[in-house]
Design an enzyme around this catalytic site. Structure first.
Site, mmCIF file in Angstrom:
data_model
loop_
_atom_site.group_PDB
_atom_site.id
_atom_site.type_symbol
_atom_site.label_atom_id
_atom_site.label_comp_id
_atom_site.label_asym_id
_atom_site.label_seq_id
_atom_site.Cartn_x
_atom_site.Cartn_y
_atom_site.Cartn_z
ATOM 1 C CE LYS A 122 -2.712 3.347 1.808
ATOM 2 N NZ LYS A 122 -2.236 4.674 2.263
ATOM 3 C CD GLU A 144 11.651 3.238 10.459
ATOM 4 O OE1 GLU A 144 11.494 4.144 11.309
ATOM 5 O OE2 GLU A 144 11.779 3.449 9.251
ATOM 6 C CB CYS A 203 12.060 7.792 10.761
ATOM 7 S SG CYS A 203 13.077 6.591 9.879
ATOM 8 C CD GLU A 220 9.256 11.646 13.888
ATOM 9 O OE1 GLU A 220 10.165 11.056 13.275
ATOM 10 O OE2 GLU A 220 8.150 11.122 14.123
#
Length: 543
Positions: free
Chosen positions: A236, A311, A345, A445
């Site tokens: 996806k 992750e 990330c 973040e």
């Protein structure tokens, strides 16, 4: 006959239609625009499964628009679409079909059938590896087109996409192609009365969900080990950046993969993503994205106890000790946070600097950013930083910059939007100093070109600050004392530690985090474990 070129927005405004259009449509200048004729043209374009596109660098290609199921591009069941936006110009590139839950079911059924079909199931590891090598060769042949699409759809600099991202895809496919006939079980000596051995078997149908920051790379990271182990896949794509992998889907068919082995769908996370995670015939889910979404995926996957690999987010620290090579530290600190528009990330977005070298480091760091971080058109060779991927991400980063200012941090550099020719989701590289550990910009973040710098006095304080986070993905430290380097590396709570570098990941080395940065590992030999079952077989030799 003279023609004028009308943009998609101009046409849509005249006929009140927002269907998928190419970037520009040629219309005879002498001909009055009539609603019926344009509507007919729009319907003709909308019915196509592909569109001809031309990028600012002059590269032309045929862009698939459908869902790739059973080696064919198909429309979604209700023909719904989603638009892909060029973050440099804020204009629509094209629209692709968006999967419904029914479409997800079709893709899963195709993958389930392929998993059991001899055309895939009976292949040896060597034969699977050969298919993967063929795919790697095709990616290499189409490198310029893939890099162009990535730049247009994602906003990353073309040179980065061409020299870093596409080669990563090739390397990952080749690496796991080599492992395809070397993923051995073992014979276990338990004495003469029993012969015991293990074999590694594929899990089955793997649902894989990739993010928008590295569309090609993240797809390769997931497809590589899954195919190596003999699984089938429903991949996806991120709804913001579907185009490059749809183009690569054509290469999958050309490489010779049997129908249904690799299915690629576009769609919204809340619809297609949720349907894939909850599907009872999906054996595994692998996800890369935000921690918040990862938690929701864990909840949804728990109903069928799916094997999962996650992750997720990060707020990685970078420690600069008093004996560090400050030029080296500044160079890698810049790479660690400003690469890929800060949309990484593992970005080392919290820099912790010993108070003795704080001022000297921040000046060198500032100079490095001013020297390298050229913000502009991603197709220009001099550009280091392109736009943020979407308007939503652009506004999110600016929101954090505003919060940093309001909480009392010093905006040492940048801190503003940086439109290119009056448009685009561009932001100045931003550095905050005098940051306190309680501030949002230190704790949350941001996922943009924005870094927070704080000071420390002792090694113990540096470790405490580094670990003062719910995340644990990457980390870095700079020192000439290798004894201290290894000692501190052991104390940092993270899945990866870089000593005297930052974010120099490698496809041969495991990648992943601890705490709320994820579960499991990708890349390297460790990346195979999440994609196979170890079956133990006991043979009674005394029978």
């Amino acid at each position: 006959m003279a023609v004028v070129f009308l943009s998609r927005r101009q046409l849509a405004s005249r006929v009140h239609i927002t269907s998928s259009l190419p970037s520009f449509v040629a219309v005879p200048q002498s001909t009055q625009l009539r609603t019926f004729s344009i509507t007919s043209r729009l319907r003709q374009i909308a019915s196509k499964m592909e569109v001809e596109l031309t990028a600012p660098n002059g590269k032309k290609w045929t862009q698939p628009l459908g869902l790739f199921i059973n080696n064919e591009f198909v429309k979604s069941s209700n023909e719904q679409k989603l638009a892909s936006i060029n973050p440099t110009t804020e204009e629509e590139i094209c629209s692709v079909y968006a999967a419904t839950s029914d479409d997800v079911d079709k893709a899963v059924s195709a993958a389930r059938k392929a998993f059991k079909d001899p055309s895939w199931k009976s292949l040896s590891g060597t034969e699977r590896g050969a298919l993967m090598l063929k795919l790697a060769d095709l990616v290499s042949q189409h490198a310029e087109t893939l890099a162009t699409i990535e730049t247009l759809d994602n906003g990353k600099p073309y040179q980065t996409a061409l020299t870093e991202n596409v080669p990563e895809v090739i390397n990952v496919f080749k690496y796991y192609a080599g492992y395809a006939d070397k993923n051995f079980g073992q014979v276990i000596d338990v004495g003469p009365a029993k012969f015991a051995y293990t074999i590694k078997e594929p899990l089955g149908v793997c649902g894989q969900i990739i993010p928008w920051n590295y569309p090609l790379d993240m797809a390769a990271w997931k497809l590589g080990p899954a195919l190596c182990c003999g699984n089938t896949v429903v991949l996806k794509l991120a709804e913001q950046t579907p185009l490059s992998m749809l183009y690569l889907a054509q290469l999958i068919k050309e490489a010779g993969f049997p129908p249904g082995v690799i299915n690629i769908i576009n769609g919204y996370g809340r619809e297609a993503g949720a349907a894939l995670v909850q599907h009872e015939k999906v054996d595994k889910i692998a996800f890369t994205g935000s921690t918040a979404t990862g938690k929701e995926i864990m909840k949804m996957a728990s109903a069928t106890m799916k094997n999962i690999t996650l992750e997720t987010g990060g707020k990685s620290p970078l420690i600069v000790f008093e004996d560090a090579d400050l030029d080296l530290a500044a160079t890698w600190s810049h790479i660690g946070i400003m690469s890929n528009q800060g949309q990484i990330c593992t970005a080392t977005s919290r820099i912790l600097v010993h108070e003795k070298v704080y001022d000297a480091f921040t000046e060198k760091f500032k100079q490095k950013i001013q020297e390298i971080s050229v913000v502009g058109d991603p197709f220009e060779e001099s550009t280091f930083q392109g736009p943020q991927v979407t308007k939503a991400q652009y506004e999110r980063v600016l929101g954090y910059i505003k919060a940093g200012k309001e909480e009392g941090a010093t905006c040492f550099l940048g801190g503003e939007a940086a439109p290119h020719k009056g448009r685009g989701f561009f932001i100045q590289p931003t550095v905050f100093t005098d940051v306190k550990p309680s501030m949002k910009i230190f704790r949350e973040e941001i996922f943009g070109p924005c870094v927070a710098i704080a000071s420390f006095k002792t090694e113990e304080e540096a470790i405490e600050l580094a670990n003062d986070t719910t995340y644990g993905l990457g980390s870095a430290l700079f020192t000439k004392d290798l004894t201290r380097a290894h000692r501190v590396a052991r104390e940092i709570e993270a899945g990866m530690v870089w000593i005297n570098s930052s974010n120099d990941s490698d496809f041969r080395i495991p990648f992943g985090g601890v705490k709320q940065s994820g579960i499991g590992r990708e890349l390297g030999e460790a990346g195979l474990a999440p994609y196979c079952n170890v079956k133990a077989i006991h043979v009674n030799m005394a029978a």
